[in-house]
Design a protein around this motif. Structure first.
Motif, PDB file in Angstrom:
ATOM      1  N   ARG A 174      26.791 -13.536  32.045  1.00 49.82           N
ATOM      2  CA  ARG A 174      25.558 -12.597  32.026  1.00 49.82           C
ATOM      3  C   ARG A 174      25.670 -11.385  31.640  1.00 49.82           C
ATOM      4  O   ARG A 174      25.007 -10.704  30.839  1.00 49.82           O
ATOM      5  CB  ARG A 174      24.381 -13.166  32.835  1.00 49.82           C
ATOM      6  CG  ARG A 174      23.709 -14.435  32.602  1.00 49.82           C
ATOM      7  CD  ARG A 174      22.666 -14.729  33.821  1.00 49.82           C
ATOM      8  NE  ARG A 174      23.198 -14.916  34.986  1.00 49.82           N
ATOM      9  CZ  ARG A 174      23.347 -16.127  35.366  1.00 49.82           C
ATOM     10  NH1 ARG A 174      23.160 -17.189  34.652  1.00 49.82           N
ATOM     11  NH2 ARG A 174      23.764 -16.437  36.513  1.00 49.82           N
ATOM     12  N   ILE A 213      17.732 -10.413  29.649  1.00 45.96           N
ATOM     13  CA  ILE A 213      18.901  -9.487  29.374  1.00 45.96           C
ATOM     14  C   ILE A 213      18.593  -8.294  28.460  1.00 45.96           C
ATOM     15  O   ILE A 213      18.856  -7.116  28.807  1.00 45.96           O
ATOM     16  CB  ILE A 213      20.168 -10.589  29.094  1.00 45.96           C
ATOM     17  CG1 ILE A 213      20.624 -11.335  30.253  1.00 45.96           C
ATOM     18  CG2 ILE A 213      21.316  -9.433  28.934  1.00 45.96           C
ATOM     19  CD1 ILE A 213      21.678 -12.169  29.803  1.00 45.96           C
ATOM     20  N   LEU A 261      27.392 -10.526  28.444  1.00 51.94           N
ATOM     21  CA  LEU A 261      26.128 -10.461  27.331  1.00 51.94           C
ATOM     22  C   LEU A 261      25.547  -8.961  27.219  1.00 51.94           C
ATOM     23  O   LEU A 261      25.224  -8.655  26.241  1.00 51.94           O
ATOM     24  CB  LEU A 261      25.281 -11.905  27.454  1.00 51.94           C
ATOM     25  CG  LEU A 261      24.354 -11.570  26.349  1.00 51.94           C
ATOM     26  CD1 LEU A 261      24.682 -11.957  25.024  1.00 51.94           C
ATOM     27  CD2 LEU A 261      23.299 -13.055  26.628  1.00 51.94           C
ATOM     28  N   TYR A 262      25.144  -8.770  28.528  1.00 52.44           N
ATOM     29  CA  TYR A 262      24.454  -7.693  28.708  1.00 52.44           C
ATOM     30  C   TYR A 262      25.460  -6.637  28.172  1.00 52.44           C
ATOM     31  O   TYR A 262      24.765  -5.608  27.542  1.00 52.44           O
ATOM     32  CB  TYR A 262      24.367  -7.455  30.124  1.00 52.44           C
ATOM     33  CG  TYR A 262      23.717  -5.986  30.665  1.00 52.44           C
ATOM     34  CD1 TYR A 262      22.584  -5.509  30.551  1.00 52.44           C
ATOM     35  CD2 TYR A 262      24.829  -5.041  31.174  1.00 52.44           C
ATOM     36  CE1 TYR A 262      22.054  -4.133  30.865  1.00 52.44           C
ATOM     37  CE2 TYR A 262      24.575  -3.945  31.249  1.00 52.44           C
ATOM     38  CZ  TYR A 262      23.325  -3.424  31.265  1.00 52.44           C
ATOM     39  OH  TYR A 262      22.957  -2.070  31.724  1.00 52.44           O
ATOM     40  N   PHE A 284      22.387 -13.814  39.602  1.00 51.41           N
ATOM     41  CA  PHE A 284      22.356 -13.143  38.221  1.00 51.41           C
ATOM     42  C   PHE A 284      23.236 -12.588  37.728  1.00 51.41           C
ATOM     43  O   PHE A 284      23.652 -12.816  36.470  1.00 51.41           O
ATOM     44  CB  PHE A 284      20.919 -12.768  38.072  1.00 51.41           C
ATOM     45  CG  PHE A 284      20.551 -12.271  36.653  1.00 51.41           C
ATOM     46  CD1 PHE A 284      19.824 -13.426  35.758  1.00 51.41           C
ATOM     47  CD2 PHE A 284      20.620 -11.287  36.008  1.00 51.41           C
ATOM     48  CE1 PHE A 284      19.457 -13.159  34.612  1.00 51.41           C
ATOM     49  CE2 PHE A 284      20.258 -11.141  34.724  1.00 51.41           C
ATOM     50  CZ  PHE A 284      19.659 -12.064  33.847  1.00 51.41           C
ATOM     51  N   THR A 285      23.819 -11.419  38.595  1.00 52.69           N
ATOM     52  CA  THR A 285      25.051 -10.585  38.198  1.00 52.69           C
ATOM     53  C   THR A 285      25.847 -10.887  39.404  1.00 52.69           C
ATOM     54  O   THR A 285      25.678 -11.424  40.515  1.00 52.69           O
ATOM     55  CB  THR A 285      24.543  -9.461  37.884  1.00 52.69           C
ATOM     56  OG1 THR A 285      24.282  -8.708  39.296  1.00 52.69           O
ATOM     57  CG2 THR A 285      23.576  -9.199  37.132  1.00 52.69           C
ATOM     58  N   ALA A 337      29.202 -17.927  35.738  1.00 54.84           N
ATOM     59  CA  ALA A 337      27.875 -17.704  34.987  1.00 54.84           C
ATOM     60  C   ALA A 337      27.346 -16.236  35.019  1.00 54.84           C
ATOM     61  O   ALA A 337      26.955 -15.754  34.087  1.00 54.84           O
ATOM     62  CB  ALA A 337      26.902 -18.596  35.548  1.00 54.84           C
ATOM     63  N   ALA A 338      27.649 -15.764  36.278  1.00 48.94           N
ATOM     64  CA  ALA A 338      26.994 -14.351  36.272  1.00 48.94           C
ATOM     65  C   ALA A 338      27.835 -13.454  35.580  1.00 48.94           C
ATOM     66  O   ALA A 338      27.432 -12.450  34.899  1.00 48.94           O
ATOM     67  CB  ALA A 338      27.203 -14.113  37.873  1.00 48.94           C
ATOM     68  N   ILE A 394      15.473 -14.587  37.233  1.00 52.69           N
ATOM     69  CA  ILE A 394      16.425 -14.045  37.754  1.00 52.69           C
ATOM     70  C   ILE A 394      16.871 -14.616  38.965  1.00 52.69           C
ATOM     71  O   ILE A 394      16.047 -14.389  40.167  1.00 52.69           O
ATOM     72  CB  ILE A 394      16.136 -12.560  37.561  1.00 52.69           C
ATOM     73  CG1 ILE A 394      15.605 -11.953  36.162  1.00 52.69           C
ATOM     74  CG2 ILE A 394      17.179 -11.754  38.395  1.00 52.69           C
ATOM     75  CD1 ILE A 394      15.257 -10.603  36.469  1.00 52.69           C
ATOM     76  N   PRO A 416      18.059  -6.105  37.752  1.00 50.41           N
ATOM     77  CA  PRO A 416      17.566  -7.408  37.969  1.00 50.41           C
ATOM     78  C   PRO A 416      17.228  -7.654  39.245  1.00 50.41           C
ATOM     79  O   PRO A 416      16.320  -8.773  39.587  1.00 50.41           O
ATOM     80  CB  PRO A 416      18.951  -8.269  37.425  1.00 50.41           C
ATOM     81  CG  PRO A 416      19.897  -7.070  37.806  1.00 50.41           C
ATOM     82  CD  PRO A 416      19.339  -5.917  37.440  1.00 50.41           C
ATOM     83  N   SER A 428      13.500 -16.280  29.859  1.00 53.28           N
ATOM     84  CA  SER A 428      15.035 -16.358  30.050  1.00 53.28           C
ATOM     85  C   SER A 428      15.608 -16.043  28.730  1.00 53.28           C
ATOM     86  O   SER A 428      17.036 -15.824  28.910  1.00 53.28           O
ATOM     87  CB  SER A 428      15.274 -18.115  30.361  1.00 53.28           C
ATOM     88  OG  SER A 428      14.787 -18.803  29.321  1.00 53.28           O
ATOM     89  N   THR A 429      15.181 -16.098  27.823  1.00 54.44           N
ATOM     90  CA  THR A 429      15.836 -15.700  26.431  1.00 54.44           C
ATOM     91  C   THR A 429      15.936 -14.241  26.292  1.00 54.44           C
ATOM     92  O   THR A 429      16.720 -13.589  25.546  1.00 54.44           O
ATOM     93  CB  THR A 429      15.406 -16.405  24.981  1.00 54.44           C
ATOM     94  OG1 THR A 429      13.988 -16.277  25.338  1.00 54.44           O
ATOM     95  CG2 THR A 429      15.617 -17.825  25.299  1.00 54.44           C
TER      96      THR A 429
END
Length: 305
Positions: free
Chosen positions: A84, A169, A87-88, A259-260, A80-81, A255, A244, A165-166
Motif C-alpha cells: 500500500r 490511497i 502504491l502511495y 494499513f501502513t 500488504a502494508a 483503513i 491514515p 477502498s479503491t
C-alpha cells in the motif's frame, strides 16, 4: 636565562599545539555530538538490540537472533502494508514533484500576475498542522456530512466515495500534496534563483525560446535539487502514519490498524505489547527507506558535476 627545549612535562611546545587544536575542535563539535549520540545513535542501537530478543510466556526475554526478522518478512500483513505504501509513493511522489516544479518554473518566469500572492497561496497549506489538515480533508471527503455528501444532495447524483477502498490511497496522497507542494516549490524556486542571469542573457542572444531555456538550462541546473527533494518525499512517504491513522476513525473497515508499516508497528507495540516485533518492523523499514532514498538520489545526481 631560560633555555628553549622540552617543557617540564617532557613534551615539546610544537607537539602540544596540534593536540590543543584537536581538543578545541572537539569542544566545538561536542554540543552537536552529544545530543546526536543520545537522540539518534542510542535509539537506533536500542531498537536493533530489541529486535534480536523475544519475550516468551515461559522463560521471559530470550535472545532469538534473526527469528523476528524471519517472522516479519514472512507475514502477509507486513507485505500488504508495504504494498500500500509502494502504491502511495507511485501516485504521490511524481505528482508532488511535477506540481512543485511547474509552480516554481511559473514563478521564476516572471510572467505571472501577482507572483507573491501565487507563491503564498501555494505555500500557505504548509503552515497548517498535518493533523488539522487531515481533519479538514476528512470532513470534505465525507459522503454523509461533508462536501461530497452536500454536492450529491444538491445535484442529485452519486459521486465516488473518496474514502472507499479503491480511492482512499489517492485521497491520502491528495492531502499530502496539498500540504507539501508549497515547501518543495520554494526549495526548487530558490535553486532556480541561484542560476546566473548571464546564462539566460546569452541564450536570448542566441535566439533560444522559453521552452528551450527550461529544458536545456533550468532543468539541468536544478537536477540535484530535484533529486534531493524527491529523496525526502520518498522518505516521508515510507513514514506515512498521521493521515491514515486519523482518517481511520471515519472508515475503520477500509483503513485498518496495519494499513501502513508504521501503523502496523504502532499496533504491534501499543495494542499487542509486541515490542520486539515492532522494533523489527522499524529496522526493516529503516533499511528499505535508506536503500530507496539512496537509489533515488544516485539516479537523480547521475551526470551532475
Amino acid at each position: 636565562m631560560k633555555k628553549s627545549g622540552p617543557s617540564a612535562l617532557g613534551v615539546p611546545a610544537a607537539a602540544r599545539q596540534p593536540l590543543r587544536r584537536r581538543l578545541t575542535g572537539w569542544a566545538f563539535v561536542l554540543p552537536f555530538t552529544a545530543p546526536f549520540l543520545l537522540a539518534v545513535v542510542a535509539p537506533i542501537l536500542y531498537t536493533l538490540g530489541l529486535s534480536l530478543f523475544q519475550e516468551r510466556l515461559i522463560g521471559g526475554v530470550s535472545f532469538v537472533g534473526l527469528d523476528n526478522y524471519r517472522d516479519q518478512l514472512g507475514d502477509p500483513q507486513f507485505w500488504a502494508a508495504v504494498a500500500r505504501v509502494g502504491l502511495y509513493l507511485l501516485i504521490q511522489v511524481p505528482l508532488m514533484m511535477l506540481l512543485a516544479l511547474a509552480a516554481a518554473l511559473a514563478i521564476d518566469s516572471a510572467k505571472l500576475y501577482a507572483p507573491s500572492i501565487f507563491r503564498l497561496g501555494i505555500f500557505l497549506p504548509y503552515a497548517v498542522p498535518g493533523v488539522v489538515a487531515t481533519l479538514l480533508w476528512g470532513y470534505l471527503y465525507g459522503t454523509q456530512f461533508g462536501l461530497v455528501g452536500d454536492v450529491e444532495q444538491y445535484l442529485g447524483i452519486a459521486l465516488p466515495d473518496p474514502l472507499s477502498s479503491t480511492l482512499v490511497i489517492p485521497s491520502i496522497g491528495n492531502i499530502v500534496l496539498w500540504l507539501y507542494v508549497g515547501y518543495n516549490m520554494l526549495v526548487i524556486y530558490a535553486a532556480l534563483q541561484a542560476i546566473p542571469s548571464e546564462i539566460f542573457e546569452a541564450a536570448k542572444l542566441d535566439g533560444a525560446r522559453t521552452w528551450h531555456v527550461i529544458v536545456h538550462i533550468k532543468l539541468p541546473a536544478i537536477r540535484s535539487t530535484v533529486a534531493v527533494t524527491t529523496m525526502f518525499s520518498v522518505i516521508g512517504g515510507f513514514q506515512l502514519f498521521n493521515e491514515p491513522n486519523i482518517l481511520r476513525g471515519l472508515v475503520p473497515n477500509v483503513i485498518t490498524s496495519d494499513f501502513t508499516p508504521n501503523m502496523y508497528a504502532y499496533s504491534l507495540s501499543f495494542a499487542g505489547q509486541q515490542y520486539n516485533a515492532a522494533a523489527t518492523v522499524a529496522v526493516i523499514m529503516g533499511v528499505v527507506t535508506g536503500v530507496f532514498a539512496f537509489v533515488v538520489q544516485r539516479r537523480g545526481m547521475r551526470g551532475v558535476a
